[in-house]
Design an enzyme around this catalytic site. Structure first.
Site: not given
Ligand code: NDP
Length: 244
Positions: A149, A153
């Site tokens: 991961y 990033k």
């Molecule tokens: P969530 O897991 O809450 O949401 C992620 C979303 O992305 C879901 O709707 C998921 O769909 C979708 N998704 C994942 N893989 C795919 C794919 N292959 N195709 C289409 N859609 C996909 O994550 P967050 O909101 O927490 O994260 C959002 C961003 O923030 C990410 O880039 C993450 O790396 C970044 N981030 C998050 C942090 C955290 O602590 N939460 C900290 C720092 C950065 P489904 O559920 O159907 O798989």
């Protein structure tokens, strides 16, 4: 600070849950016409129920061909948020090729691909645009069990800088937001253990994790003309974790 996206068309990936979903709703509230891309149809159904102006696109972004097909008729886009990501945690010595490929396919390759599709249109129209890639503090800080991961990033931050360099002449700005932990579904995966979360939080000068809205507000700023001269930067949303 008032931000309006009236007349703008936006595309957000990973729009079903967490930060992506909140970004879609915030953009719509600011007047944008939003295309929401994610892979779970039920999430898109509930999103459209919550905000009828959203255009849903259901696709697994890890699949290059399916993404190409799903976005071929997406139309002109002014604002892009590459937010979808995969966070499979494994100790370094146990990392599998599958986890590696899935992580890089979604977190880096799909960002490149969706951005190509959208930026080609921006360039052809000569209208410029703004792209925000959702990175993480993990791009700049080693975290246990996060080797893949963190690597994705780190790659995303550098991809962003090269995109900013090459797309800048077309008035397309490209930046990242780099949040600390946010207690979404993904956040809970890594940080539900009270011992782990206590240690992490103790290193954040503001003494708390980020809220979804903290991240969304930074995304909106970078998408908006309030950041017109900002290009190729990583905006930390980490309460000071990386800086202190
Ligand atoms: P969530 O897991 O809450 O949401 C992620 C979303 O992305 C879901 O709707 C998921 O769909 C979708 N998704 C994942 N893989 C795919 C794919 N292959 N195709 C289409 N859609 C996909 O994550 P967050 O909101 O927490 O994260 C959002 C961003 O923030 C990410 O880039 C993450 O790396 C970044 N981030 C998050 C942090 C955290 O602590 N939460 C900290 C720092 C950065 P489904 O559920 O159907 O798989």
């Amino acid at each position: 600070m008032e931000i309006s996206f009236a007349g703008k068309r936006a595309l957000v990936t990973g729009a079903g849950k967490g930060i992506g979903r909140a970004t879609v709703l915030a953009l719509a509230r600011c007047g944008a016409k939003v295309t929401a891309v994610t892979r779970t149809q039920a999430d898109l159904n509930s999103l459209v129920q919550e905000c009828a102006s959203v255009t849903p696109v259901c696709v697994d972004l890890a699949d290059w061909g399916a993404t190409e097909a799903a976005l071929q008729d997406v139309g002109p886009i002014d604002l892009l948020v590459n937010n979808a990501a995969y966070a499979g945690l494994q100790p370094f010595l146990e990392v599998t090729p599958d986890q590696f490929d899935q992580s890089f396919n979604v977190n880096v390759k799909a960002v490149l691909h969706v951005s190509q599709i959208v930026a080609r249109g921006m360039k052809a129209r000569g209208s410029g645009g703004s792209i925000v890639n959702v990175s993480s503090q993990a791009s700049q800080c080693a975290l246990r069990d996060h080797s893949v991961y963190c690597s994705t990033k780190g790659a995303l931050d550098m991809l962003t800088k090269v995109m900013a360099l090459e797309l800048g002449p077309y008035q397309i700005r490209v930046n990242t937001v780099n949040p600390t932990v946010v207690m979404t579904e993904m956040g809970r995966l890594g940080w539900s253990d009270p011992e782990k979360s206590k240690t992490m939080m103790s290193r954040i000068p503001l003494g708390r994790f980020a809220e979804v809205e903290d991240v969304v507000n930074s995304i909106l700023f970078l998408l908006s003309d309030k950041s017109n001269m900002t290009n190729g930067v990583s905006l930390l949303v980490d309460g000071g974790f990386l800086s202190c």
